[in-house]
Write a protein that holds these residues in place. Structure first.
Motif, PDB file in Angstrom:
ATOM      1  N   ASP A  24      16.975 -11.522  25.561  1.00 26.52           N
ATOM      2  CA  ASP A  24      18.050 -12.121  26.344  1.00 26.52           C
ATOM      3  C   ASP A  24      19.299 -11.252  26.315  1.00 26.52           C
ATOM      4  O   ASP A  24      19.928 -11.018  27.344  1.00 26.52           O
ATOM      5  N   ARG A  28      21.064  -9.429  29.622  1.00 26.85           N
ATOM      6  CA  ARG A  28      22.374  -9.823  30.113  1.00 26.85           C
ATOM      7  C   ARG A  28      23.498  -8.861  29.747  1.00 26.85           C
ATOM      8  O   ARG A  28      24.623  -9.043  30.160  1.00 26.85           O
ATOM      9  N   LYS A  80      22.423 -16.624  36.488  1.00 30.15           N
ATOM     10  CA  LYS A  80      23.602 -17.180  35.844  1.00 30.15           C
ATOM     11  C   LYS A  80      23.650 -16.545  34.458  1.00 30.15           C
ATOM     12  O   LYS A  80      22.626 -16.442  33.785  1.00 30.15           O
ATOM     13  N   ASN A  81      24.805 -16.124  34.043  1.00 29.65           N
ATOM     14  CA  ASN A  81      24.952 -15.454  32.754  1.00 29.65           C
ATOM     15  C   ASN A  81      25.053 -16.497  31.644  1.00 29.65           C
ATOM     16  O   ASN A  81      26.129 -16.787  31.140  1.00 29.65           O
ATOM     17  N   GLN A  82      23.901 -17.077  31.308  1.00 35.15           N
ATOM     18  CA  GLN A  82      23.845 -18.122  30.300  1.00 35.15           C
ATOM     19  C   GLN A  82      22.816 -17.751  29.234  1.00 35.15           C
ATOM     20  O   GLN A  82      21.689 -17.355  29.550  1.00 35.15           O
ATOM     21  N   PHE A  83      23.204 -17.941  28.004  1.00 32.03           N
ATOM     22  CA  PHE A  83      22.370 -17.584  26.860  1.00 32.03           C
ATOM     23  C   PHE A  83      20.990 -18.248  26.928  1.00 32.03           C
ATOM     24  O   PHE A  83      20.883 -19.453  27.084  1.00 32.03           O
ATOM     25  N   SER A  86      19.032 -17.549  31.357  1.00 31.88           N
ATOM     26  CA  SER A  86      19.395 -16.828  32.583  1.00 31.88           C
ATOM     27  C   SER A  86      18.176 -16.519  33.444  1.00 31.88           C
ATOM     28  O   SER A  86      18.224 -16.653  34.663  1.00 31.88           O
ATOM     29  N   THR A  89      16.965 -19.617  35.350  1.00 33.27           N
ATOM     30  CA  THR A  89      17.836 -20.059  36.437  1.00 33.27           C
ATOM     31  C   THR A  89      17.987 -19.014  37.541  1.00 33.27           C
ATOM     32  O   THR A  89      18.815 -19.182  38.436  1.00 33.27           O
ATOM     33  N   THR A 121      30.221 -10.479  28.847  1.00 28.47           N
ATOM     34  CA  THR A 121      29.846 -11.855  28.514  1.00 28.47           C
ATOM     35  C   THR A 121      30.721 -12.872  29.251  1.00 28.47           C
ATOM     36  O   THR A 121      30.361 -14.039  29.338  1.00 28.47           O
ATOM     37  N   GLU A 124      30.176 -14.706  35.198  1.00 27.76           N
ATOM     38  CA  GLU A 124      29.408 -15.912  35.509  1.00 27.76           C
ATOM     39  C   GLU A 124      28.019 -15.567  36.043  1.00 27.76           C
ATOM     40  O   GLU A 124      27.076 -16.333  35.857  1.00 27.76           O
ATOM     41  N   TYR A 125      27.914 -14.448  36.750  1.00 36.00           N
ATOM     42  CA  TYR A 125      26.648 -14.079  37.385  1.00 36.00           C
ATOM     43  C   TYR A 125      26.304 -12.623  37.118  1.00 36.00           C
ATOM     44  O   TYR A 125      27.179 -11.786  36.907  1.00 36.00           O
TER      45      TYR A 125
END
Length: 191
Positions: A24, A28, A80-83, A86, A89, A121, A124-125
């Motif tokens: 991950d 990212r 989406k920049n989510q732990f 991502s 999604t 970090t 958002e995207y």
């Protein structure tokens, strides 16, 4: 024997979770060093004042050699920049939205000369650009709400120093709104 099985299961679980976290982070962020080609360094940065850098960028706005992402795009994926979620999604952009995104990123009016400090970090995207062989040929981080900045690999003078202009912020919000609300099944060739 049960103790050994329990230890092995715990070790395997830790290795599995560690692998997921490492993948991950690699997905990212930038976990490798970036090498700027010598020709590019000489053209845009070496021994230049800020004014000279801006003029070098402006001279190369329409140079096909530096158009982002510097290759033929087969598909673009928006994350989406989510732990850890991502990839789950992610959306593949439709042909129409992919063309619009490449056009947006290669239009200098969507960017201005602002430069701020921010971390990837905070974005958002993340957009990833792929060629016909499914190789990643470009990547861009979008920090919209907090800073209005972008970071791209590879570099393109069309994006100036990465700051979005007011027009660019509005255009990008509209484009992202269309992308996040539309079905993303098209994988046709663009660009």
């Amino acid at each position: 024997m049960r103790l050994i099985k329990s230890i092995v299961l715990v070790v395997l679980a830790v290795i599995g979770i560690g692998t997921l976290v490492a993948l991950d982070i690699a997905d990212r962020d930038i976990i490798y060093s970036l090498h700027t080609p010598e020709e590019e360094m000489n053209e845009f940065h070496l021994y230049k004042t800020t004014g000279e850098v801006k003029k070098a960028y402006e001279r190369n706005y329409d140079n096909p050699k530096y158009l982002f992402p510097r290759g033929k795009v087969e598909k673009i994926k928006l994350y989406k920049n989510q732990f850890l979620i991502s990839r789950i999604t992610s959306k593949t952009l439709s042909n129409e939205n992919a063309i619009a995104m490449v056009d947006f990123l290669n239009t200098p009016n969507n960017f201005d000369w602002t430069e701020t400090t921010w971390r990837l970090t905070e974005s958002e995207y993340i957009l990833r650009f792929f060629d016909n062989d499914n190789n990643e040929i470009g990547k861009i981080w979008l920090c919209l709400e907090e800073c209005g900045m972008t970071k791209s690999i590879p570099f393109s003078p069309n994006m100036k120093f990465g700051g979005l202009s007011m027009t660019g912020r509005e255009n990008l919000k509209d484009l992202l709104g269309r992308i996040t609300q539309s079905p993303s099944k098209a994988r046709n060739e663009v660009g």
